[in-house]
Design a protein around this motif. Structure first.
Motif, PDB file in Angstrom:
ATOM      1  N   ARG A 429       7.589 -18.425  -5.214  1.00  0.00           N
ATOM      2  CA  ARG A 429       7.702 -18.965  -7.258  1.00  0.00           C
ATOM      3  C   ARG A 429       6.075 -19.209  -6.898  1.00  0.00           C
ATOM      4  NH1 ARG A 429      11.926 -24.206  -4.555  1.00  0.00           N
ATOM      5  NH2 ARG A 429      12.920 -23.338  -4.873  1.00  0.00           N
ATOM      6  N   ASN A 430       5.086 -18.904  -6.476  1.00  0.00           N
ATOM      7  CA  ASN A 430       3.839 -19.298  -6.519  1.00  0.00           C
ATOM      8  C   ASN A 430       3.213 -17.984  -7.513  1.00  0.00           C
ATOM      9  OD1 ASN A 430       3.060 -21.720  -5.953  1.00  0.00           O
ATOM     10  ND2 ASN A 430       2.226 -21.262  -3.996  1.00  0.00           N
ATOM     11  N   ALA A 431       4.114 -16.762  -6.521  1.00  0.00           N
ATOM     12  CA  ALA A 431       3.641 -15.417  -7.494  1.00  0.00           C
ATOM     13  C   ALA A 431       4.320 -15.440  -8.918  1.00  0.00           C
ATOM     14  CB  ALA A 431       3.957 -13.498  -7.404  1.00  0.00           C
ATOM     15  N   GLU A 432       5.884 -15.976  -9.387  1.00  0.00           N
ATOM     16  CA  GLU A 432       6.223 -16.203 -10.187  1.00  0.00           C
ATOM     17  C   GLU A 432       5.620 -16.545 -11.558  1.00  0.00           C
ATOM     18  OE1 GLU A 432      10.989 -15.789 -10.352  1.00  0.00           O
ATOM     19  OE2 GLU A 432      10.241 -17.311 -12.148  1.00  0.00           O
ATOM     20  N   SER A 433       4.984 -18.218 -10.548  1.00  0.00           N
ATOM     21  CA  SER A 433       4.456 -18.563 -11.860  1.00  0.00           C
ATOM     22  C   SER A 433       3.409 -18.388 -12.322  1.00  0.00           C
ATOM     23  CB  SER A 433       3.738 -20.030 -11.275  1.00  0.00           C
ATOM     24  OG  SER A 433       3.196 -21.222 -11.892  1.00  0.00           O
ATOM     25  N   THR A 434       2.493 -17.746 -11.428  1.00  0.00           N
ATOM     26  CA  THR A 434       1.132 -16.915 -12.007  1.00  0.00           C
ATOM     27  C   THR A 434       1.372 -15.847 -12.910  1.00  0.00           C
ATOM     28  OG1 THR A 434       0.320 -16.967  -9.537  1.00  0.00           O
ATOM     29  CG2 THR A 434      -0.661 -15.284 -11.410  1.00  0.00           C
ATOM     30  N   LEU A 435       2.478 -15.190 -12.784  1.00  0.00           N
ATOM     31  CA  LEU A 435       2.723 -14.278 -13.858  1.00  0.00           C
ATOM     32  C   LEU A 435       3.543 -15.111 -15.146  1.00  0.00           C
ATOM     33  CD1 LEU A 435       4.376 -11.563 -12.048  1.00  0.00           C
ATOM     34  CD2 LEU A 435       2.255 -11.251 -13.086  1.00  0.00           C
ATOM     35  N   ASN A 436       3.906 -15.597 -14.994  1.00  0.00           N
ATOM     36  CA  ASN A 436       4.263 -16.949 -16.124  1.00  0.00           C
ATOM     37  C   ASN A 436       3.858 -17.429 -17.487  1.00  0.00           C
ATOM     38  OD1 ASN A 436       7.585 -16.229 -16.787  1.00  0.00           O
ATOM     39  ND2 ASN A 436       7.600 -17.475 -14.682  1.00  0.00           N
ATOM     40  N   SER A 437       2.518 -17.936 -16.228  1.00  0.00           N
ATOM     41  CA  SER A 437       1.311 -18.256 -16.990  1.00  0.00           C
ATOM     42  C   SER A 437       0.481 -17.547 -17.880  1.00  0.00           C
ATOM     43  CB  SER A 437       0.685 -18.555 -15.598  1.00  0.00           C
ATOM     44  OG  SER A 437       0.964 -20.304 -15.319  1.00  0.00           O
ATOM     45  N   PHE A 438       0.470 -16.275 -17.317  1.00  0.00           N
ATOM     46  CA  PHE A 438       0.026 -15.258 -18.193  1.00  0.00           C
ATOM     47  C   PHE A 438       0.345 -14.541 -19.533  1.00  0.00           C
ATOM     48  CE2 PHE A 438      -1.299 -10.451 -18.839  1.00  0.00           C
ATOM     49  CZ  PHE A 438      -1.642 -10.678 -19.350  1.00  0.00           C
ATOM     50  N   PHE A 439       1.796 -14.958 -19.345  1.00  0.00           N
ATOM     51  CA  PHE A 439       2.249 -14.041 -20.182  1.00  0.00           C
ATOM     52  C   PHE A 439       2.959 -15.737 -21.338  1.00  0.00           C
ATOM     53  CE2 PHE A 439       3.662 -10.773 -17.286  1.00  0.00           C
ATOM     54  CZ  PHE A 439       3.257 -10.003 -17.907  1.00  0.00           C
ATOM     55  N   ALA A 440       2.384 -16.912 -21.030  1.00  0.00           N
ATOM     56  CA  ALA A 440       2.628 -17.932 -21.614  1.00  0.00           C
ATOM     57  C   ALA A 440       1.123 -18.668 -22.480  1.00  0.00           C
ATOM     58  CB  ALA A 440       2.983 -19.505 -20.967  1.00  0.00           C
ATOM     59  N   ASN A 441       0.220 -17.762 -22.081  1.00  0.00           N
ATOM     60  CA  ASN A 441      -1.079 -17.760 -22.624  1.00  0.00           C
ATOM     61  C   ASN A 441      -1.273 -16.763 -23.565  1.00  0.00           C
ATOM     62  OD1 ASN A 441      -2.741 -20.101 -20.898  1.00  0.00           O
ATOM     63  ND2 ASN A 441      -3.371 -18.573 -19.217  1.00  0.00           N
ATOM     64  N   MET A 442      -0.565 -15.627 -23.408  1.00  0.00           N
ATOM     65  CA  MET A 442      -0.582 -14.438 -24.351  1.00  0.00           C
ATOM     66  C   MET A 442       0.748 -15.237 -25.416  1.00  0.00           C
ATOM     67  SD  MET A 442      -0.687 -10.561 -22.566  1.00  0.00           S
ATOM     68  CE  MET A 442       0.453 -10.036 -23.960  1.00  0.00           C
ATOM     69  N   LEU A 443       0.805 -15.479 -24.952  1.00  0.00           N
ATOM     70  CA  LEU A 443       2.202 -16.289 -26.380  1.00  0.00           C
ATOM     71  C   LEU A 443       1.629 -17.476 -27.223  1.00  0.00           C
ATOM     72  CD1 LEU A 443       5.498 -16.436 -27.655  1.00  0.00           C
ATOM     73  CD2 LEU A 443       5.750 -17.922 -25.903  1.00  0.00           C
ATOM     74  N   GLN A 444       0.783 -17.685 -26.557  1.00  0.00           N
ATOM     75  CA  GLN A 444      -0.457 -19.625 -26.993  1.00  0.00           C
ATOM     76  C   GLN A 444      -1.034 -18.442 -28.373  1.00  0.00           C
ATOM     77  OE1 GLN A 444      -1.626 -21.544 -24.431  1.00  0.00           O
ATOM     78  NE2 GLN A 444      -1.287 -23.689 -26.030  1.00  0.00           N
ATOM     79  N   THR A 445      -2.083 -17.449 -27.840  1.00  0.00           N
ATOM     80  CA  THR A 445      -2.428 -17.228 -28.477  1.00  0.00           C
ATOM     81  C   THR A 445      -2.671 -15.906 -29.753  1.00  0.00           C
ATOM     82  OG1 THR A 445      -3.272 -15.279 -26.794  1.00  0.00           O
ATOM     83  CG2 THR A 445      -4.452 -17.391 -26.539  1.00  0.00           C
TER      84      THR A 445
END
Length: 507
Positions: A429-445
């Motif tokens: 779950r932590n690994a999945e969350s890390t990757l999701n957070s990265f792509f969410a930042n790409m989406l936000q920017t």
């Protein structure tokens, strides 16, 4: 009470009743994107270290290390200057020579002190050493200067006879209480005892070692340490690669292999005055059909050299690399303005002498790009195709290469934190969350965007569905990632219905 860092509390060792605080860091670990604005440039220079990566932030910084640009093929400074004009501000420079380079030097008062440039090259001939009275009584001062570099002052050097020259050499080589050692020269005291007079001494006889430079020199050797482009191995500060003016296709395959291994976007060029049919044949013969490379057509650029005060014909590589370095990764180079160009061999500065549709189609179908004026956006110089060297229509946009390299490198450098952890639901779950957070930042920017239907442009899976026990038992934890990039408008279609009989229906 005892406080334990995460993972250091051994519960089975607790015997005496007490309070234990187990400090647990935040479970969501964020990935910091790798830099995408750095350009690795390999070429010749008139000063500076050889086969050693040096980071500079501007052309002025470059001059302080490598000397001014020189009007010749393979010159690294020319490419730094033209890339800097596009807004690039991060370079990793590697100087190469043919082995005949010599460091400038001067013998002061014959046998008293020999001063030698810290590096080989003709720029060392501009170094001066001023010797005169020091600030304190009965002392001397040595001032080392070079155009574009910080002047070095070694003051209050005491002594007489040969001891004075020994002390002066020590100050230059080792520094004093007031400053560090010289970055421009080294000094060797001789046996002379003559007292110094106020005078200026100029270094001479430095040479660059460029007489027999060719493409192979810039490619270099994959030794330990590597030379030429191989000196740029594992360079986190560069994502774009330029071997200055390497226009013979025999070197391209080696450059491409290195670029793919190191996740560089490689900028190649054909020779000046190239014919379109020759360009297509050369690329096909070289076997360059890969998204990691961008091949520029050999229509070289007319550029007003501000140092040599002359109009020069130079490779397009520096202009193109600088344009990409100053673009966000999701952006295509297509139709973006490129600055400081007087003309090209074909246009000669005249927008009327442009490429035909058939000529452009031939180039783009072959995976070759070109700088033209005009471009669809207007009468300015810019990349006309925005294509990499791949023939695959799904990945041939230049934005594909830069985004893919960015994502792959960020994940590669940032997810090593999970190696050594236990494979369980929490880790997954932590690994999945890390990757999701990265792509969410790409989406936000804005590097990623929602689909026109509002759909999310990424999906990360790291759970039991893609991690069966047969794999986890062997130590494998798998995350499946899907990312949808934003499309680039290459063809803008307007359906025009006009006439007196047209009925307008408001939506």
């Amino acid at each position: 009470m005892a406080v334990y860092p995460a993972g250091s509390l051994n519960l089975t060792a607790q015997v005496v009743p007490d309070t234990a605080v187990n400090v647990i860091p935040p479970q969501t670990r964020n990935l910091n994107g790798v830099p995408t604005n750095g350009i690795g440039i390999v070429g010749t220079a008139s000063f500076g270290p050889k086969n050693t990566p040096v980071v500079v932030g501007s052309y002025a910084d470059y001059v302080g290390v490598f000397g001014n640009l020189v009007n010749r093929k393979y010159d690294m400074g020319t490419h730094v200057a033209t890339a800097h004009k596009q807004g690039a501000n991060s370079f990793v420079c590697v100087r190469v020579t043919d082995g005949t380079d010599v460091a400038a030097s001067v013998a002061i008062l014959a046998t008293c002190l020999t001063v030698t440039a810290a590096y080989t090259g003709s720029a060392g001939n501009s170094i001066k050493v001023d010797i005169g009275p020091g600030a304190k009584p009965s002392t001397f001062r040595a001032v080392v200067s070079m155009p574009g570099a910080v002047t070095e002052v070694f003051d209050n050097i005491a002594g007489s006879g040969n001891a004075l020259w020994v002390a002066m050499a020590a100050a230059i080589n080792n520094g004093t209480d007031l400053r560090s050692k010289s970055a421009l020269v080294t000094a060797t005291a001789g046996a002379g005892t003559t007292a110094p007079a106020t005078a200026t001494y100029s270094l001479a006889s430095g040479t660059d070692g460029t007489t027999t430079i060719n493409d192979a020199t810039l490619v270099g050797l994959d030794n330990n340490p590597g030379t030429g482009m191989y000196a740029l191995k594992a360079q986190p500060n560069a994502s774009i690669l330029v071997l200055a003016d390497t226009d013979t296709t025999s070197s391209w395959a080696g450059q491409l292999a290195f670029a793919k291994a190191e996740s560089f976007f490689l900028i190649l060029t054909g020779p000046a005055g190239q014919a379109i049919t020759a360009a297509v044949t050369a690329k096909n013969t070289a076997g360059i059909d890969d998204a990691s490379a961008k091949v520029m057509f050999g229509d070289w650029i007319q550029w007003q050299d501000p140092v040599n005060k002359s109009l020069r014909l130079i490779s397009p590589q520096g202009f193109v690399a600088g344009r990409y370095a100053n673009l966000s990764i999701e952006q295509s180079g297509l139709n973006k303005p490129i600055y400081d160009i007087v003309g090209t061999q074909k246009t000669n500065g005249l927008s009327s002498a442009s490429y035909s549709t058939a000529e452009l189609q031939t180039l783009f179908n072959a995976g070759i790009d070109v700088i033209t004026n005009p471009v669809p956006g207007g009468n300015y110089f810019g990349l006309r195709g925005g294509v990499n060297a791949s023939s695959n229509p799904n990945i041939k946009g230049d934005e594909y290469t830069r985004q893919t390299n960015y994502i792959a490198q960020t994940i590669s450098r940032g997810t090593g934190i999970y190696v050594g952890e236990l494979i369980n639901q929490t880790t997954a779950r932590n690994a999945e969350s890390t990757l999701n957070s990265f792509f969410a930042n790409m989406l936000q920017t804005g590097q990623l965007a929602l689909g026109l239907d509002g759909s999310r442009p990424y999906k990360v899976t790291c759970d039991v569905s893609n991690n069966p026990q047969s794999r986890t038992a062997l130590g494998y934890l798998t995350a499946d990632v899907q990312v949808r990039y934003q499309g680039v408008v290459r063809f803008f279609i307007v359906n025009l219905e006009a006439g007196a009989s047209v009925t307008i229906i408001e939506r």
